[in-house]
Design a protein around this motif. Structure first.
Motif, mmCIF file in Angstrom:
data_model
loop_
_atom_site.group_PDB
_atom_site.id
_atom_site.type_symbol
_atom_site.label_atom_id
_atom_site.label_comp_id
_atom_site.label_asym_id
_atom_site.label_seq_id
_atom_site.Cartn_x
_atom_site.Cartn_y
_atom_site.Cartn_z
ATOM 1 N N VAL A 16 0.624 -1.014 0.415
ATOM 2 C CA VAL A 16 0.219 0.197 0.314
ATOM 3 C C VAL A 16 1.082 1.455 0.045
ATOM 4 O O VAL A 16 0.860 1.676 -0.637
ATOM 5 N N SER A 17 2.011 1.223 0.622
ATOM 6 C CA SER A 17 2.584 2.438 1.229
ATOM 7 C C SER A 17 3.701 2.639 -0.167
ATOM 8 O O SER A 17 3.477 4.084 -0.379
ATOM 9 N N ILE A 18 4.411 1.194 -1.268
ATOM 10 C CA ILE A 18 4.726 2.156 -2.242
ATOM 11 C C ILE A 18 3.699 2.499 -3.917
ATOM 12 O O ILE A 18 4.055 2.923 -4.188
ATOM 13 N N LEU A 19 2.881 1.579 -4.048
ATOM 14 C CA LEU A 19 2.003 2.343 -4.300
ATOM 15 C C LEU A 19 0.959 3.587 -3.833
ATOM 16 O O LEU A 19 1.014 4.721 -5.564
ATOM 17 N N ALA A 20 0.940 3.873 -3.220
ATOM 18 C CA ALA A 20 0.518 4.966 -2.780
ATOM 19 C C ALA A 20 1.598 6.020 -3.066
ATOM 20 O O ALA A 20 1.462 7.158 -4.003
ATOM 21 N N LEU A 21 2.657 6.157 -2.496
ATOM 22 C CA LEU A 21 4.138 6.362 -3.061
ATOM 23 C C LEU A 21 4.509 6.905 -4.806
ATOM 24 O O LEU A 21 4.088 8.027 -5.093
ATOM 25 N N ALA A 77 7.402 9.220 4.009
ATOM 26 C CA ALA A 77 6.660 9.020 5.512
ATOM 27 C C ALA A 77 6.697 7.749 6.341
ATOM 28 O O ALA A 77 7.145 6.384 6.952
ATOM 29 N N LEU A 78 5.641 7.474 5.624
ATOM 30 C CA LEU A 78 5.105 5.502 5.226
ATOM 31 C C LEU A 78 6.337 4.475 5.069
ATOM 32 O O LEU A 78 5.991 4.200 6.260
ATOM 33 N N LEU A 79 6.302 4.939 3.836
ATOM 34 C CA LEU A 79 7.523 3.671 3.795
ATOM 35 C C LEU A 79 9.541 4.019 4.568
ATOM 36 O O LEU A 79 9.717 3.050 4.601
ATOM 37 N N LEU A 80 9.336 5.443 5.837
ATOM 38 C CA LEU A 80 10.814 5.408 6.630
ATOM 39 C C LEU A 80 9.601 5.099 7.920
ATOM 40 O O LEU A 80 10.503 4.936 9.197
ATOM 41 N N ALA A 85 3.886 10.503 9.427
ATOM 42 C CA ALA A 85 3.459 10.565 8.016
ATOM 43 C C ALA A 85 1.766 10.675 8.850
ATOM 44 O O ALA A 85 0.836 12.138 7.524
ATOM 45 N N ARG A 86 0.910 10.967 9.281
ATOM 46 C CA ARG A 86 -0.235 11.050 9.143
ATOM 47 C C ARG A 86 -0.969 12.593 9.273
ATOM 48 O O ARG A 86 -1.341 13.101 8.448
ATOM 49 N N PRO A 87 0.253 13.713 9.821
ATOM 50 C CA PRO A 87 -0.094 15.105 10.138
ATOM 51 C C PRO A 87 0.271 15.674 8.448
ATOM 52 O O PRO A 87 -0.921 16.214 8.147
ATOM 53 N N VAL A 88 0.982 15.061 7.841
ATOM 54 C CA VAL A 88 1.444 15.584 6.378
ATOM 55 C C VAL A 88 0.760 15.096 5.658
ATOM 56 O O VAL A 88 -0.117 16.066 4.908
ATOM 57 N N LEU A 89 0.028 13.846 5.614
ATOM 58 C CA LEU A 89 -1.270 13.374 5.057
ATOM 59 C C LEU A 89 -2.120 13.992 5.097
ATOM 60 O O LEU A 89 -3.036 14.522 4.126
ATOM 61 N N LEU A 90 -2.941 14.293 6.234
ATOM 62 C CA LEU A 90 -3.315 15.330 6.481
ATOM 63 C C LEU A 90 -3.689 16.549 5.885
ATOM 64 O O LEU A 90 -4.135 17.493 5.534
ATOM 65 N N ILE A 91 -2.270 17.108 6.303
ATOM 66 C CA ILE A 91 -2.531 18.126 5.773
ATOM 67 C C ILE A 91 -2.025 18.241 4.084
ATOM 68 O O ILE A 91 -2.724 19.156 2.632
ATOM 69 N N SER A 92 -1.907 17.323 3.753
ATOM 70 C CA SER A 92 -2.487 16.940 1.578
ATOM 71 C C SER A 92 -3.438 16.979 1.511
ATOM 72 O O SER A 92 -3.995 17.351 0.556
ATOM 73 N N GLY A 130 -8.079 7.977 2.431
ATOM 74 C CA GLY A 130 -7.366 7.088 2.963
ATOM 75 C C GLY A 130 -6.683 6.727 3.024
ATOM 76 O O GLY A 130 -6.092 5.878 3.948
ATOM 77 N N LEU A 131 -5.441 7.381 2.473
ATOM 78 C CA LEU A 131 -4.088 7.414 3.091
ATOM 79 C C LEU A 131 -3.959 7.757 4.838
ATOM 80 O O LEU A 131 -3.201 7.650 5.151
ATOM 81 N N VAL A 132 -4.412 8.813 4.983
ATOM 82 C CA VAL A 132 -4.832 9.728 6.478
ATOM 83 C C VAL A 132 -4.975 8.393 7.418
ATOM 84 O O VAL A 132 -4.844 8.345 8.383
ATOM 85 N N VAL A 133 -6.513 7.779 6.904
ATOM 86 C CA VAL A 133 -7.012 6.550 7.174
ATOM 87 C C VAL A 133 -6.009 5.666 7.659
ATOM 88 O O VAL A 133 -5.668 5.492 8.601
ATOM 89 N N PHE A 134 -5.337 5.219 6.537
ATOM 90 C CA PHE A 134 -3.878 4.238 6.516
ATOM 91 C C PHE A 134 -2.553 4.572 7.663
ATOM 92 O O PHE A 134 -2.209 3.551 8.047
ATOM 93 N N ALA A 135 -2.404 5.821 8.021
ATOM 94 C CA ALA A 135 -1.537 6.491 8.563
ATOM 95 C C ALA A 135 -1.708 6.259 10.446
ATOM 96 O O ALA A 135 -0.962 5.710 10.685
#
Length: 145
Positions: A16-21, A77-80, A85-92, A130-135
Motif C-alpha cells: 500500500v505504501s509503495i502504491l501510494a508513493l 514518511a510511511l515508507l520510512l 506521516a499522518r499529519p503531513v497526509l492530513l495537510i495534503s 484513505g491515506l490519512v486513515v491508513f496512516a
C-alpha cells in the motif's frame, strides 16, 4: 513516560505504501507538467482549457502544490515508518479538498471537460482520505514510530 517499540508491519503495509508513493509521484508529475507548461503546449489546448489554466487563482494552484508535495512527503514518511506521516497526509488532504472545491464549484472544469470530470476528483479525495486513515491505523498498530 512509557516507551513502546515498533511492530513489524505486514507485507500489505509495504505494498500500500509503495502504491501510494507511486500515485503521489504521478500527482507531482501532473503538477510539474502544468507549472512548467511550454507556450507550445498551452497553444495546443482548446480555448476553454487554456482559459481554465490562465484564470486559476494562485490559492488554487498553491492547494494543488500542497496536496501533491505533501502527499509525496507523507508517503515517503510511511515508507520510512515515521508517525509524522499522518499529519503531513492530513495537510495534503486539506490541499486536495481546497483544490477540488475550486475545480468543481468555482472553476468551470465540469463545463469544459464534461460530467466525466467528476470521477477523478472523487477518486483523488477518496485516496487522500484513505491515506490519512491508513496512516492512523499504522500508527495505532505501532508500525510507525
Amino acid at each position: 513516560m512509557s516507551t513502546r517499540s515498533m511492530e513489524k508491519p505486514p507485507l500489505w503495509f509495504w505494498i500500500v505504501s509503495i502504491l501510494a508513493l507511486l500515485w503521489n509521484l504521478m500527482g507531482v508529475l501532473a503538477y510539474l507538467q502544468q507549472a512548467f507548461m511550454t507556450e507550445e503546449a498551452l497553444a495546443a489546448l482548446s480555448e476553454a482549457e487554456r482559459a481554465l489554466l490562465e484564470t486559476r487563482p494562485a490559492w488554487a494552484t498553491a492547494a494543488f502544490a500542497l496536496n501533491v508535495w505533501g502527499g509525496l512527503l507523507g508517503c515517503t514518511a510511511l515508507l520510512l515508518r515515521k508517525k509524522w506521516a499522518r499529519p503531513v497526509l492530513l495537510i495534503s488532504l486539506v490541499g486536495i479538498l481546497v483544490q477540488m472545491f475550486h475545480s468543481l464549484f468555482i472553476g468551470k472544469n465540469l463545463e469544459v471537460y464534461g460530467p466525466g470530470e467528476i470521477s477523478m476528483p472523487l477518486l483523488i479525495i477518496l485516496i487522500g482520505v484513505g491515506l490519512v486513515v491508513f496512516a492512523r491505523i499504522s500508527t495505532k498498530k505501532l508500525w510507525l514510530g
